[in-house]
Design an enzyme around this catalytic site. Structure first.
Site, short mmCIF file in Angstrom:
data_model
loop_
_atom_site.label_atom_id
_atom_site.label_comp_id
_atom_site.label_asym_id
_atom_site.label_seq_id
_atom_site.Cartn_x
_atom_site.Cartn_y
_atom_site.Cartn_z
NE ARG A 15 8.16 -8.80 -7.49
CZ ARG A 15 7.95 -7.97 -8.49
NH1 ARG A 15 8.07 -6.67 -8.32
NH2 ARG A 15 7.57 -8.43 -9.67
CG ASP A 16 4.27 -6.31 -8.69
OD1 ASP A 16 4.75 -5.24 -8.29
OD2 ASP A 16 3.71 -6.42 -9.80
CG HIS A 207 3.34 -8.08 -14.56
ND1 HIS A 207 3.75 -8.86 -13.50
CD2 HIS A 207 3.01 -6.88 -14.03
CE1 HIS A 207 3.69 -8.16 -12.37
NE2 HIS A 207 3.25 -6.95 -12.67
CG HIS A 209 -0.32 -3.20 -12.98
ND1 HIS A 209 0.13 -2.45 -11.92
CD2 HIS A 209 0.53 -4.25 -13.07
CE1 HIS A 209 1.22 -3.01 -11.41
NE2 HIS A 209 1.49 -4.10 -12.09
CB CYS A 240 -0.23 2.11 -9.82
SG CYS A 240 0.79 3.15 -10.85
CG ASN A 249 0.21 -6.53 -9.60
OD1 ASN A 249 0.93 -6.80 -10.55
ND2 ASN A 249 0.65 -5.92 -8.51
#
EC number: 4.1.3.4
Lengths: 300, 300
Positions: A15-16, A207, A209, A240, A249
């Protein structure tokens, strides 16, 4: 220093990792990749997003992915759900957990969701209530907790206020996002001190990055403060949008490498994970930012 | 957590960063780069190695580099010196500090220097004595402290024994190297606990590699244990010969970014440092592994 004995990693790559990528990954490849991830020992995979395809065209096949994957025993398959329409689709796809999201920064929330944080909270409450009725657990992402590309500093009071509102709805876990990858260990300590005065460590996930190389450093501090759930993205996939070319991530394999070396159990097979990372890197057709993946490729 | 108020960064890019690179950087470019680094606020730069050119052809212009650079006030210009012949050349080049080196692992030392650790200690003692006579301070690198590509684990007793021998010679600082970039924060704690029982924190420097993404995480632990000197290489320059394509030294700008964000003073101007990193990246003709450099390039 004291560290937890085991950590749960939540894989957000499908997803991300993919949502901002201009490269189209075929539905069958997404399914094959998620099935590979299911066999690594990971117990949680966020497989897609049920956001309107107009906003995230890279995940416009959400329902086909959700219906197409194998369901491995012991693995929770989650998806991002922005609203009630998204939840309907997620339920049709047989999702185990609904993930809702908003920004801690007012400006970022408006640019990202086109609503105020107050309006967003109202929608998320409805999604949460409906998910509960359908016997789904809910997880909330709060992004830009450690910095915003528009407002820069995000007041901790705002983070606390939104966290309290989300937990009042009955979410089971809150994932604090360093969306622009600007957090540092001292800041992680400050933010966690404020939150752990109100919530327990097992309600909070981090979470990170790795945009500026600090993801694992931030994780060390979070571990020392008792956090045991971390989000990762295979290969470090997920650029990003505010810093093209930079890494996004934290790579799941970098997280697993460090934890296992520290004798903190993840239950993830690093070799299988690296193979899955190599596989998706080939599909992406570009070098992914994961450090361990580059070592793996040069030695295998 | 408690952190030091300020940290000294020792820039090793012009030596450690370039020594294994197959790309030849012109002497005038090396000089221009070192001069740029001298203007960033860095107070220590290891500019080259006086090893026989047969072993490190990339630095065969050591004497010309040493003689060609500007000498900025307040900057210590150091060089790697393997033996008495190297020291003679270093003295002719007007070096401020001589850096000696050996491996904690017997096998790695033999493969790297073609001598046993005992034979190497004997040579390093002579170099140290001669350097002292010439009023030069000495720094020692002990590599493979956290793992060896041949022996894998390196006994802490061996690290302690060699460290004690080097300090007995009168070296002013010992830099512990994670040569293969395999260290983890728990291991850093174990190794430092053993060494800080014998030596003071200001005698020890840490030299991390970011091969597996753990450099800054390891640094957090070292900072918490009172270490205030860290080696870095601009751009993260310096590949590990055992893992081609992977990243090597911790990038100085990633170190500076994290420390300054933590309000730990480095006295280094990050923008000037990033410009120097971008400059040498262009000369190298390939993307360097530094995280902050990629963000800088995409936003400048």
């Amino acid at each position: 220093m004291s560290y937890p004995k085991k950590v749960k990693i939540k894989e957000v790559g499908p997803r991300d990792g993919l949502q901002n990528e201009p490269i189209w990954i075929q539905t069958e490849d997404k399914i094959a990749w998620i099935n590979q991830l299911s066999r690594t020992g990971l117990s949680y995979i966020e497989i897609t997003s049920f956001v309107h395809p107009k906003w995230i065209p890279a995940l416009r096949d959400a329902i086909d992915v959700a219906k197409g994957i194998d369901r491995a025993k012991g693995v929770t398959y989650a998806a991002l759900v922005p609203n009630q329409k998204g939840l309907e689709n997620a339920l049709e796809g047989g999702i185990d957990e609904a993930c809702v999201f908003m920004s801690a920064s007012e400006t970022h929330n408006r640019k990202n969701i086109n609503k105020s944080t107050t309006e967003t909270l109202h929608i998320l409450k409805q999604v949460n209530d409906d998910a509960k009725k359908a016997n789904l657990s809910t997880r909330a992402y709060l992004s830009t907790v450690f910095g915003c590309p528009y407002e820069k500093d995000v007041p901790i009071e705002q983070v606390i206020r939104l966290s309290e509102a989300l937990f009042e709805f009955g979410i089971s876990e809150l994932s604090l996002g360093d969306t622009i990858g600007a957090a540092n260990p001292a800041q992680v300590e400050t933010v966690l001190e404020a939150l752990l005065a109100r919530f327990t460590a097992n309600q909070i996930a981090l979470h990170f990055h790795d945009t500026r190389g600090t993801a694992l450093a931030n994780m060390v501090t979070a571990l020392q403060m008792g956090i045991t759930v971390f989000d990762g993205s295979t290969g470090g996939l997920g650029g990003c949008p505010y810093a093209p070319g930079s890494s996004g991530n934290a790579a799941t394999e970098d997280i697993v490498y460090m934890l296992e070396q520290m004798d903190i159990k993840t239950n993830v097979n690093l070799d299988k994970l690296l193979s899955a990372a190599k596989w998706i890197e080939e599909k992406m057709g570009k070098q992914l930012p994961s450090r361990n993946l580059q070592v793996f490729k040069s030695s295998s």
